[in-house]
Design a protein around this motif. Structure first.
Motif, PDB file in Angstrom:
ATOM      1  N   SER A   1       0.818  -1.223   0.000  1.00 58.92           N
ATOM      2  CA  SER A   1       0.000   0.000   0.000  1.00 58.92           C
ATOM      3  C   SER A   1       0.848   1.267   0.000  1.00 58.92           C
ATOM      4  N   ARG A   2       1.996   1.248   0.672  1.00 61.22           N
ATOM      5  CA  ARG A   2       2.844   2.455   0.673  1.00 61.22           C
ATOM      6  C   ARG A   2       3.392   2.760  -0.714  1.00 61.22           C
ATOM      7  N   VAL A   3       3.774   1.737  -1.436  1.00 59.89           N
ATOM      8  CA  VAL A   3       4.277   1.931  -2.803  1.00 59.89           C
ATOM      9  C   VAL A   3       3.162   2.462  -3.697  1.00 59.89           C
ATOM     10  N   ILE A   4       1.971   1.874  -3.590  1.00 60.98           N
ATOM     11  CA  ILE A   4       0.842   2.331  -4.408  1.00 60.98           C
ATOM     12  C   ILE A   4       0.517   3.790  -4.088  1.00 60.98           C
ATOM     13  N   GLU A   5       0.470   4.134  -2.822  1.00 61.56           N
ATOM     14  CA  GLU A   5       0.139   5.507  -2.451  1.00 61.56           C
ATOM     15  C   GLU A   5       1.178   6.489  -2.984  1.00 61.56           C
ATOM     16  N   LYS A   6       2.443   6.126  -2.891  1.00 62.10           N
ATOM     17  CA  LYS A   6       3.507   7.001  -3.398  1.00 62.10           C
ATOM     18  C   LYS A   6       3.371   7.196  -4.908  1.00 62.10           C
ATOM     19  N   VAL A   7       3.120   6.125  -5.631  1.00 57.31           N
ATOM     20  CA  VAL A   7       2.975   6.186  -7.087  1.00 57.31           C
ATOM     21  C   VAL A   7       1.764   7.052  -7.458  1.00 57.31           C
ATOM     22  N   VAL A   8       0.633   6.830  -6.793  1.00 55.86           N
ATOM     23  CA  VAL A   8      -0.587   7.583  -7.095  1.00 55.86           C
ATOM     24  C   VAL A   8      -0.404   9.065  -6.778  1.00 55.86           C
ATOM     25  N   ARG A   9       0.168   9.356  -5.625  1.00 53.21           N
ATOM     26  CA  ARG A   9       0.356  10.767  -5.248  1.00 53.21           C
ATOM     27  C   ARG A   9       1.331  11.485  -6.181  1.00 53.21           C
ATOM     28  N   SER A  10       2.189  10.724  -6.878  1.00 51.02           N
ATOM     29  CA  SER A  10       3.114  11.338  -7.834  1.00 51.02           C
ATOM     30  C   SER A  10       2.437  11.594  -9.181  1.00 51.02           C
ATOM     31  N   GLY A  11       1.168  11.163  -9.302  1.00 50.91           N
ATOM     32  CA  GLY A  11       0.427  11.412 -10.530  1.00 50.91           C
ATOM     33  C   GLY A  11       0.430  10.251 -11.509  1.00 50.91           C
ATOM     34  N   VAL A  12       1.072   9.170 -11.158  1.00 54.52           N
ATOM     35  CA  VAL A  12       1.104   7.993 -12.026  1.00 54.52           C
ATOM     36  C   VAL A  12      -0.074   7.104 -11.637  1.00 54.52           C
ATOM     37  N   LEU A  13      -0.984   6.878 -12.583  1.00 56.09           N
ATOM     38  CA  LEU A  13      -2.228   6.207 -12.244  1.00 56.09           C
ATOM     39  C   LEU A  13      -2.461   4.888 -12.965  1.00 56.09           C
ATOM     40  N   ASP A  14      -1.438   4.354 -13.626  1.00 58.73           N
ATOM     41  CA  ASP A  14      -1.628   3.102 -14.355  1.00 58.73           C
ATOM     42  C   ASP A  14      -0.848   1.959 -13.706  1.00 58.73           C
ATOM     43  N   PHE A  15      -1.365   0.764 -13.882  1.00 64.91           N
ATOM     44  CA  PHE A  15      -0.768  -0.409 -13.263  1.00 64.91           C
ATOM     45  C   PHE A  15       0.587  -0.760 -13.851  1.00 64.91           C
ATOM     46  N   LYS A  16       0.778  -0.492 -15.115  1.00 63.68           N
ATOM     47  CA  LYS A  16       2.063  -0.803 -15.742  1.00 63.68           C
ATOM     48  C   LYS A  16       3.192  -0.040 -15.047  1.00 63.68           C
ATOM     49  N   SER A  17       2.946   1.215 -14.748  1.00 64.43           N
ATOM     50  CA  SER A  17       3.957   2.010 -14.037  1.00 64.43           C
ATOM     51  C   SER A  17       4.182   1.487 -12.628  1.00 64.43           C
ATOM     52  N   LEU A  18       3.106   1.030 -11.987  1.00 68.05           N
ATOM     53  CA  LEU A  18       3.251   0.456 -10.646  1.00 68.05           C
ATOM     54  C   LEU A  18       4.173  -0.753 -10.684  1.00 68.05           C
ATOM     55  N   THR A  19       3.988  -1.618 -11.678  1.00 65.29           N
ATOM     56  CA  THR A  19       4.800  -2.829 -11.727  1.00 65.29           C
ATOM     57  C   THR A  19       6.283  -2.511 -11.923  1.00 65.29           C
ATOM     58  N   LYS A  20       6.582  -1.366 -12.505  1.00 63.84           N
ATOM     59  CA  LYS A  20       7.984  -0.956 -12.656  1.00 63.84           C
ATOM     60  C   LYS A  20       8.593  -0.535 -11.320  1.00 63.84           C
ATOM     61  N   LYS A  21       7.746  -0.167 -10.352  1.00 64.87           N
ATOM     62  CA  LYS A  21       8.221   0.277  -9.041  1.00 64.87           C
ATOM     63  C   LYS A  21       8.399  -0.888  -8.067  1.00 64.87           C
ATOM     64  N   ILE A  22       7.918  -2.049  -8.448  1.00 63.61           N
ATOM     65  CA  ILE A  22       7.998  -3.218  -7.582  1.00 63.61           C
ATOM     66  C   ILE A  22       9.236  -4.025  -7.974  1.00 63.61           C
ATOM     67  N   PRO A  23      10.031  -4.453  -7.001  1.00 66.01           N
ATOM     68  CA  PRO A  23      11.196  -5.277  -7.337  1.00 66.01           C
ATOM     69  C   PRO A  23      10.787  -6.486  -8.157  1.00 66.01           C
ATOM     70  N   LYS A  24      11.496  -6.717  -9.255  1.00 66.41           N
ATOM     71  CA  LYS A  24      11.136  -7.779 -10.196  1.00 66.41           C
ATOM     72  C   LYS A  24      11.095  -9.152  -9.537  1.00 66.41           C
ATOM     73  N   LYS A  25      11.988  -9.399  -8.595  1.00 67.31           N
ATOM     74  CA  LYS A  25      11.991 -10.711  -7.967  1.00 67.31           C
ATOM     75  C   LYS A  25      10.729 -10.933  -7.137  1.00 67.31           C
ATOM     76  N   ALA A  26      10.054  -9.871  -6.779  1.00 68.32           N
ATOM     77  CA  ALA A  26       8.837 -10.004  -5.973  1.00 68.32           C
ATOM     78  C   ALA A  26       7.595 -10.234  -6.829  1.00 68.32           C
ATOM     79  N   MET A  27       7.721 -10.033  -8.137  1.00 72.96           N
ATOM     80  CA  MET A  27       6.577 -10.241  -9.016  1.00 72.96           C
ATOM     81  C   MET A  27       6.374 -11.725  -9.233  1.00 72.96           C
ATOM     82  N   LYS A  28       5.173 -12.193  -8.986  1.00 72.54           N
ATOM     83  CA  LYS A  28       4.868 -13.622  -9.153  1.00 72.54           C
ATOM     84  C   LYS A  28       3.717 -13.770 -10.128  1.00 72.54           C
TER      85      LYS A  28
END
Length: 182
Positions: A155-182
């Motif tokens: 939730s902290r990562v999502i909130e930071k991304v949204v508050r920065s004006g980025v509102l799409d999921f593709k951009s969110l996935t770029k902020k998540i460490p790749k090894k954590a993506m399942k």
């Protein structure tokens, strides 16, 4: 199948219904007389887990509460009401869930199946170790972020991304460490 109490379900219903000329798409009745959101609730309620309906504002909350009074659901209002995005709905679900994992589904998918829900829940419960998002991926590489399981700690990562004006999921996935993506 799953350990009771591991996850919540969140049905995102806060969209503005642009393609439906402003109609509240989750409350649109189908030929069987049930609303779209009721069909989604029926796909998850058999698991007897917490079900959240995420809406945009108090007016919409009242409409959903009235329509869904016979269901055991909790209607919650977007935590960032000035920003319109499904990511805000996911953030709202994570902040209001009593569980560590939240499976997100859109309200306008009345044909989501119990077998798909069961599959996702089983996958989420069988993952060894930590994950941020468990998202279905089509053979062509496209992902379904509105049919996914999110860990509450993201939730902290999502909130930071949204508050920065980025509102799409593709951009969110770029902020998540790749090894954590399942």
């Amino acid at each position: 199948m799953q350990k009771q109490g591991v996850l919540s379900f969140a049905i995102l219903a806060g969209g503005h219904g642009g393609r439906l000329k402003g109609l509240d798409k989750g409350l649109v009745k189908l030929l069987d007389g049930k609303t779209m959101v009721e069909h989604v609730i029926n796909a998850v309620k058999w698991l007897e887990e917490e079900v959240l309906i995420v809406v945009h504002d108090e007016d919409q909350a009242e409409r959903y509460l009235k329509t869904l009074e016979r269901y055991r659901v909790k209607v919650v209002v977007d935590v960032l009401p000035t920003i319109r995005s499904p990511l805000v709905g996911v953030l709202t679900a994570l902040k209001n869930s009593s569980k560590n994992l939240v499976m997100v589904l859109p309200c306008d998918t009345p044909f989501v199946s119990r077998s798909f829900v069961k599959f996702m829940v089983e996958k989420a419960c069988s993952v060894k170790g930590f994950f941020n998002v468990l998202v279905p991926r089509w053979p062509n590489g496209w992902i379904e972020p509105l049919h996914a399981v999110y860990a509450k700690n993201i939730s902290r990562v999502i909130e930071k991304v949204v508050r920065s004006g980025v509102l799409d999921f593709k951009s969110l996935t770029k902020k998540i460490p790749k090894k954590a993506m399942k």
